[in-house]
Scaffold this motif. Structure first.
Motif, PDB file in Angstrom:
ATOM      1  N   HIS A 263     -33.153   4.447 -63.423  1.00  0.00           N
ATOM      2  CA  HIS A 263     -32.357   4.640 -64.750  1.00  0.00           C
ATOM      3  C   HIS A 263     -32.857   5.948 -65.114  1.00  0.00           C
ATOM      4  O   HIS A 263     -33.750   6.565 -64.863  1.00  0.00           O
TER       5      HIS A 263
ATOM      6  N   HIS B  50     -34.021   7.074 -68.275  1.00  0.00           N
ATOM      7  CA  HIS B  50     -35.004   7.097 -69.099  1.00  0.00           C
ATOM      8  C   HIS B  50     -36.093   8.009 -69.004  1.00  0.00           C
ATOM      9  O   HIS B  50     -36.470   8.107 -67.801  1.00  0.00           O
TER      10      HIS B  50
ATOM     11  N   ASP C   7     -39.266   8.333 -68.645  1.00  0.00           N
ATOM     12  CA  ASP C   7     -40.450   8.242 -67.897  1.00  0.00           C
ATOM     13  C   ASP C   7     -40.257   7.851 -66.440  1.00  0.00           C
ATOM     14  O   ASP C   7     -40.929   8.154 -65.557  1.00  0.00           O
ATOM     15  N   HIS C   8     -38.687   8.110 -65.902  1.00  0.00           N
ATOM     16  CA  HIS C   8     -38.059   7.918 -64.794  1.00  0.00           C
ATOM     17  C   HIS C   8     -37.615   9.366 -64.501  1.00  0.00           C
ATOM     18  O   HIS C   8     -37.164   9.250 -63.247  1.00  0.00           O
TER      19      HIS C   8
ATOM     20  N   HIS D 235     -32.568  -4.545 -68.466  1.00  0.00           N
ATOM     21  CA  HIS D 235     -33.246  -3.641 -68.980  1.00  0.00           C
ATOM     22  C   HIS D 235     -32.169  -2.796 -70.181  1.00  0.00           C
ATOM     23  O   HIS D 235     -31.053  -2.788 -69.806  1.00  0.00           O
TER      24      HIS D 235
ATOM     25  N   ASP E 156     -38.786  -1.763 -64.498  1.00  0.00           N
ATOM     26  CA  ASP E 156     -37.966  -1.704 -65.889  1.00  0.00           C
ATOM     27  C   ASP E 156     -36.936  -3.104 -65.756  1.00  0.00           C
ATOM     28  O   ASP E 156     -35.691  -2.920 -65.693  1.00  0.00           O
TER      29      ASP E 156
HETATM   30 ZN   LIG Z   1     -36.523   2.243 -69.009  1.00  0.00          ZN
END
Ligand SMILES: [Zn+2]
Ligand SMILES: [Zn+2]
Length: 463
Positions: free
Chosen positions: A70, A72, A74-75, A152, A173
């Motif tokens: 996904h 977000h 941090d990814h 998530h 997640d």
């Molecule tokens: Zn996430």
């Protein structure tokens, strides 16, 4: 198959003396097969060092696949710093969940807008192909990939990668569907493992089934989790329980909380090992650490069991338009709840309908034939269960199949079972968080569109 961890942290990069052993970089895992297929799972800050390594070691040009769970931060934060994307001649295929209203390319370009970053997406030198994914399966060279939605507050896919007899599942997640998570359904006695009541938790276990290595979200402890419900992450105990139930061989705790330093993680690993010992399981548990390499023998092509539900093509060729125009019916006797849900879903571009009691809901459903119904359980007159039962017996096949999500504040085991046997597709627990509602609604719509395309019912327990 060789798996190497380049980023193991969740939410926020956390360098410093407290994280030197397990690492401070956010999610990034390299998977390489014996035939030299390169797959990268997520592109958090760990991707920077991985990119440097590829540039130094790999013969050019480089061909690789990037599977994003996904988008977000941090990814994807390492994406603009991943050097192999800048080299002309390199070819990258990038995959991520589609249907969130903005296509993958636009989302990645968003974090590279001038206000945030000096280089734009168009300036990347490599040839890049973007692919929107839905649940299902597809092949990347010699790797068979199965994708499944996780729980998530942002539409997220887990990935199950199989080469010959080697099977790795990446499920980060994600949080338990049932509240409380699994605890209540734990059987006692030797060799015990959980048998969750919630269908989505059971299907999650099937998705993990038989993994040689499971990389699973383990951001919290059971003690921390009650304060973090709805944030989309698992307690370590749940990660152990689902791994045991799925017959997993090795569990890598992953997506470490930024507040969990190395010593804390050492303690958490011991807690997990104690839990495995108490259930007389054979699961090996460790915490994913930057630089750690795991080798899995590919052997002969033995297909591991599990994940059969989603053996359809995952690459989304149907586009997101069908889901964008979807009709969603919201039913609750409390006007505030209806208002909140409508306001949450309105920016998604759905055609929204609402009703305040069961009778009105049935009438509206028969006329409008919505793609999804969010249905309150406790209502005067016909309650949610009764409405759902009547829909499942309707003469109209579409209404028999429409996903019905029950809105409830009560998630006891009996309640969960009663809903599923009445033909309910899933639950949404009050109080809701808007991001969670949006991602789940998107997931239910995309899944039921897939099911309809393949002539499958979204409600396996209904007639
Ligand atoms: Zn996430
Ligand atoms: Zn994350």
């Amino acid at each position: 198959m060789r798996i190497r961890f380049w980023g193991t942290r969740g939410s926020l990069a956390k360098p410093g003396p407290g994280t030197v052993r397990y690492g401070g970089n956010t999610s990034c895992v390299e998977v390489r097969t014996a035939d030299d297929t390169l797959i990268i799972l997520d592109c958090g800050t760990g991707a920077h060092e991985l990119g440097q390594d590829i540039m130094a070691q790999e013969p050019q040009p480089v061909r690789g696949h990037l599977l994003i769970t996904h988008t977000h931060w941090d990814h994807i934060q390492g994406f603009p710093f991943f050097a192999p994307l800048f080299v002309p001649g390199n070819v990258w295929d990038i995959y991520a969940p589609g249907g969130m209203g903005r296509r993958l390319e636009e989302t990645l370009a968003g974090q590279m807008e001038y206000a945030y970053f000096p280089v734009t997406l168009e300036q990347l030198g490599a040839t890049i192909h973007y692919h929107d994914l839905v649940e299902g399966a597809f092949d990347l060279e010699d790797v068979h990939v199965t994708a499944r939605y996780l729980n998530h507050p942002g539409l997220t896919l887990g990935y199950r990668l199989q080469v010959g007899g080697a099977l790795v599942v990446y499920a980060t997640d994600h949080e338990p569907h049932a509240r409380p998570p699994l605890e209540a359904s734990r059987k006692s006695g030797a060799g015990s493992h959980v048998l969750p009541v919630h269908r989505e938790d059971r299907e999650h276990i099937e998705f993990l089934r038989g993994a040689d290595l499971l990389i699973h979200d383990a951001q919290y402890t059971a003690a921390e989790y009650p304060q973090k419900i709805g944030w989309g992450h698992s307690p370590i105990e749940y990660a152990v329980d689902v791994a045991l139930a799925a017959g997993v061989k090795r569990l890598a705790l992953f997506h470490h909380d930024p507040t969990h330093d190395d010593d804390t993680l050492d303690r958490l690993v011991e807690v997990c090992r104690g839990r495995v010992a108490a259930s007389h399981g054979a699961l090996e548990v460790f915490a994913a650490a930057e630089g750690l390499i795991i080798e899995l023998a590919e052997g002969e092509g033995i297909t591991a069991p599990g994940a059969e539900r989603t053996e359809s093509a995952a690459v989304d060729e149907m586009g997101e338009a069908t889901v964008g125009a979807a009709k969603v019916l919201v039913v609750d006797d409390e006007p505030d709840i209806v208002g909140l849900l409508l306001a949450t879903l309105e920016p998604e571009g759905y055609r929204l309908l609402s009703a305040h009691d069961g009778e009105a809901a049935l009438r509206l459903a028969r006329v409008e034939r919505p793609s999804l119904i969010l249905l309150d359980w406790r209502m005067p007159g016909k309650d949610g269960l009764e409405v759902c039962r009547l829909l499942r017996e309707d003469a109209d096949l579409e209404l028999r199949r429409v996903p019905v999500v029950l809105l409830t504040a009560q998630m006891g085991q009996e309640n969960i079972s009663a809903g599923f046997s009445a033909g309910v597709t899933d639950y949404l627990t009050k109080p809701f968080k808007p991001a969670h509602v949006r991602s789940r609604v998107r997931g239910w719509l995309l899944r039921s569109r897939q099911d309809a395309a393949e002539g499958r019912s979204s409600n396996p327990e209904s007639p």
